[in-house]
Scaffold this active site. Structure first.
Site, PDB file in Angstrom:
ATOM      1  N   TYR A 155     -15.186   1.770   1.189  1.00  0.00           N
ATOM      2  CA  TYR A 155     -14.685   1.621  -0.194  1.00  0.00           C
ATOM      3  C   TYR A 155     -15.832   1.805  -1.187  1.00  0.00           C
ATOM      4  O   TYR A 155     -15.688   2.527  -2.180  1.00  0.00           O
ATOM      5  CB  TYR A 155     -14.040   0.239  -0.331  1.00  0.00           C
ATOM      6  CG  TYR A 155     -13.577  -0.132  -1.724  1.00  0.00           C
ATOM      7  CD1 TYR A 155     -12.372   0.329  -2.242  1.00  0.00           C
ATOM      8  CD2 TYR A 155     -14.341  -0.987  -2.522  1.00  0.00           C
ATOM      9  CE1 TYR A 155     -11.947  -0.032  -3.516  1.00  0.00           C
ATOM     10  CE2 TYR A 155     -13.921  -1.363  -3.788  1.00  0.00           C
ATOM     11  CZ  TYR A 155     -12.720  -0.875  -4.291  1.00  0.00           C
ATOM     12  OH  TYR A 155     -12.313  -1.244  -5.551  1.00  0.00           O
ATOM     13  N   LYS A 159     -15.906   4.774  -3.936  1.00  0.00           N
ATOM     14  CA  LYS A 159     -15.990   4.437  -5.372  1.00  0.00           C
ATOM     15  C   LYS A 159     -17.272   5.003  -5.992  1.00  0.00           C
ATOM     16  O   LYS A 159     -17.280   5.367  -7.184  1.00  0.00           O
ATOM     17  CB  LYS A 159     -15.899   2.927  -5.573  1.00  0.00           C
ATOM     18  CG  LYS A 159     -14.509   2.345  -5.338  1.00  0.00           C
ATOM     19  CD  LYS A 159     -13.487   2.826  -6.369  1.00  0.00           C
ATOM     20  CE  LYS A 159     -12.202   2.014  -6.335  1.00  0.00           C
ATOM     21  NZ  LYS A 159     -11.200   2.521  -7.304  1.00  0.00           N
TER      22      LYS A 159
HETATM   23  P1  NAD Z   1      -3.542  -3.461  -7.252  1.00  0.00           P
HETATM   24  O1  NAD Z   1      -3.534  -3.519  -5.775  1.00  0.00           O
HETATM   25  O2  NAD Z   1      -2.634  -4.356  -8.011  1.00  0.00           O
HETATM   26  O3  NAD Z   1      -3.288  -1.980  -7.772  1.00  0.00           O
HETATM   27  C1  NAD Z   1      -3.548  -0.836  -7.010  1.00  0.00           C
HETATM   28  C2  NAD Z   1      -2.327   0.043  -7.083  1.00  0.00           C
HETATM   29  O4  NAD Z   1      -2.615   1.293  -6.449  1.00  0.00           O
HETATM   30  C3  NAD Z   1      -1.116  -0.568  -6.377  1.00  0.00           C
HETATM   31  O5  NAD Z   1      -0.008  -0.601  -7.231  1.00  0.00           O
HETATM   32  C4  NAD Z   1      -0.904   0.375  -5.203  1.00  0.00           C
HETATM   33  O6  NAD Z   1       0.433   0.499  -4.784  1.00  0.00           O
HETATM   34  C5  NAD Z   1      -1.448   1.673  -5.757  1.00  0.00           C
HETATM   35  N1  NAD Z   1      -1.732   2.654  -4.710  1.00  0.00           N
HETATM   36  C6  NAD Z   1      -2.338   2.454  -3.512  1.00  0.00           C
HETATM   37  N2  NAD Z   1      -2.358   3.578  -2.812  1.00  0.00           N
HETATM   38  C7  NAD Z   1      -1.757   4.530  -3.579  1.00  0.00           C
HETATM   39  C8  NAD Z   1      -1.460   5.903  -3.401  1.00  0.00           C
HETATM   40  N3  NAD Z   1      -1.784   6.541  -2.268  1.00  0.00           N
HETATM   41  N4  NAD Z   1      -0.833   6.553  -4.398  1.00  0.00           N
HETATM   42  C9  NAD Z   1      -0.486   5.919  -5.526  1.00  0.00           C
HETATM   43  N5  NAD Z   1      -0.732   4.623  -5.761  1.00  0.00           N
HETATM   44  C10 NAD Z   1      -1.355   3.940  -4.788  1.00  0.00           C
HETATM   45  O7  NAD Z   1      -5.042  -3.773  -7.661  1.00  0.00           O
HETATM   46  P2  NAD Z   1      -5.855  -3.591  -9.029  1.00  0.00           P
HETATM   47  O8  NAD Z   1      -6.859  -4.647  -9.017  1.00  0.00           O
HETATM   48  O9  NAD Z   1      -4.955  -3.443 -10.174  1.00  0.00           O
HETATM   49  O10 NAD Z   1      -6.619  -2.226  -8.729  1.00  0.00           O
HETATM   50  C11 NAD Z   1      -6.638  -1.120  -9.599  1.00  0.00           C
HETATM   51  C12 NAD Z   1      -7.922  -0.345  -9.399  1.00  0.00           C
HETATM   52  O11 NAD Z   1      -9.014  -1.179  -9.771  1.00  0.00           O
HETATM   53  C13 NAD Z   1      -8.177   0.089  -7.965  1.00  0.00           C
HETATM   54  O12 NAD Z   1      -8.689   1.408  -7.957  1.00  0.00           O
HETATM   55  C14 NAD Z   1      -9.240  -0.878  -7.502  1.00  0.00           C
HETATM   56  O13 NAD Z   1     -10.049  -0.311  -6.499  1.00  0.00           O
HETATM   57  C15 NAD Z   1     -10.005  -1.123  -8.778  1.00  0.00           C
HETATM   58  N6  NAD Z   1     -10.799  -2.347  -8.798  1.00  0.00           N
HETATM   59  C16 NAD Z   1     -10.203  -3.570  -8.737  1.00  0.00           C
HETATM   60  C17 NAD Z   1     -10.997  -4.713  -8.753  1.00  0.00           C
HETATM   61  C18 NAD Z   1     -10.411  -6.110  -8.677  1.00  0.00           C
HETATM   62  O14 NAD Z   1     -11.171  -7.087  -8.547  1.00  0.00           O
HETATM   63  N7  NAD Z   1      -9.119  -6.278  -8.776  1.00  0.00           N
HETATM   64  C19 NAD Z   1     -12.387  -4.599  -8.824  1.00  0.00           C
HETATM   65  C20 NAD Z   1     -12.963  -3.334  -8.884  1.00  0.00           C
HETATM   66  C21 NAD Z   1     -12.147  -2.214  -8.874  1.00  0.00           C
END
Ligand code: NAD
Length: 250
Positions: A155, A159
């Site tokens: 990951y 990223k």
């Molecule tokens: P989340 O799991 O609620 O959202 C991620 C979404 O991506 C989900 O709705 C999921 O169904 C969708 N998804 C997964 N695979 C997919 C695919 N193949 N096609 C289309 N959609 C797909 O989590 P979040 O925290 O809202 O994450 C959003 C972004 O932020 C992600 O890229 C995550 O890596 C990044 N992020 C989150 C955090 C955190 O602490 N929450 C920290 C750093 C980065």
């Protein structure tokens, strides 16, 4: 308000209503945008969009599928006739050590995070409005410090790849008046990490050590996406905007 008046956005991974993508869609609509919320069928993006009113549509789109990305862009173009902002937000993580990463793990995480960002951008690019077009790629603190709180090495790598891809896009698309920037969120209260509940008290406890003393909310990232997606950032391209409460200061 009205920072995105008249603009059309596509946001991937926007179906989960506790997530960053959905919060971004809601904020963009509050600022005058029309938004296509894309997600896997299991997240029922049409239902999610229906809670945001007539300026939202929900589209089933797996970002690892180039054809599906093309269809999502075509649907947004057919509905609204223009495309201005792409937020590549879909993602998932796995808690692993290096030796534990299987080929399947590697392919899944890399395909969604890195390939998905490329594929949706490729689909959108021919339609993005020159002069205002903005690509916002959601990376991670993990890319910057070799691990966030929950992300595995694959990951982190994917990223970090998004950061390199973003910089290359900024250089290539700049002459067309299309900007590309990344956001690096720290610990945000969504269902993402551990796939546990967004109200996970462990996150609140962990974040007490941060300079700002709290974990982030999805809206904290949505606000950053609004800045990068709108003309507020009209002279900003190729950057990584860290939104992490001071948990990592470069
Ligand atoms: P989340 O799991 O609620 O959202 C991620 C979404 O991506 C989900 O709705 C999921 O169904 C969708 N998804 C997964 N695979 C997919 C695919 N193949 N096609 C289309 N959609 C797909 O989590 P979040 O925290 O809202 O994450 C959003 C972004 O932020 C992600 O890229 C995550 O890596 C990044 N992020 C989150 C955090 C955190 O602490 N929450 C920290 C750093 C980065």
């Amino acid at each position: 308000d009205g920072l995105l008046k008249g603009r059309v956005a596509i946001i991937t991974g926007a179906g989960r209503q506790t997530g960053i993508g959905f919060a971004t869609a809601r904020l963009f609509i509050e600022h005058g945008a029309r938004v296509a919320l894309c997600d896997l069928a299991a997240e029922d993006p049409a239902q999610a969009a229906s809670t945001l009113g007539e300026n939202a549509i929900g589209l089933v789109c797996n970002v690892t599928d180039a054809g599906a990305c093309g269809q999502a862009v075509a649907a947004a173009m057919e509905k609204w006739g223009r495309l201005d902002v792409v937020v590549n937000n879909a993602g998932l993580t796995q808690r692993r050590k290096v030796a534990e990463i299987t080929e399947e793990d590697y392919n899944l995480v890399t395909d969604v995070v890195l390939r998905g960002t490329l594929l949706m951008t490729q689909a959108a690019l021919p339609h993005l409005t020159h002069g205002v077009g903005s690509i916002v790629n959601v990376s991670s603190l993990s890319a910057q410090q070799g691990g966030g709180i929950f992300g595995g090495p694959h990951y982190c790598a994917a990223k970090a790849g998004v950061l390199g891809l973003t910089r290359a896009m900024a250089k290539e698309f700049g002459p067309e008046g299309i900007r590309a920037n990344a956001i690096a969120p720290g610990l945000i209260m969504t269902d993402f990490s551990r796939r546990g509940p967004s109200a996970d008290p462990g996150k609140i406890e962990a974040a007490k050590a941060y300079p700002l003393g709290r974990p982030g909310q999805a809206l904290d990232i949505a606000n950053a996406a609004l800045y990068l997606g709108s003309d507020m950032s009209s002279y900003v391209t190729g950057i990584t905007l860290s939104v992490n409460g001071g948990s990592f200061i470069a």
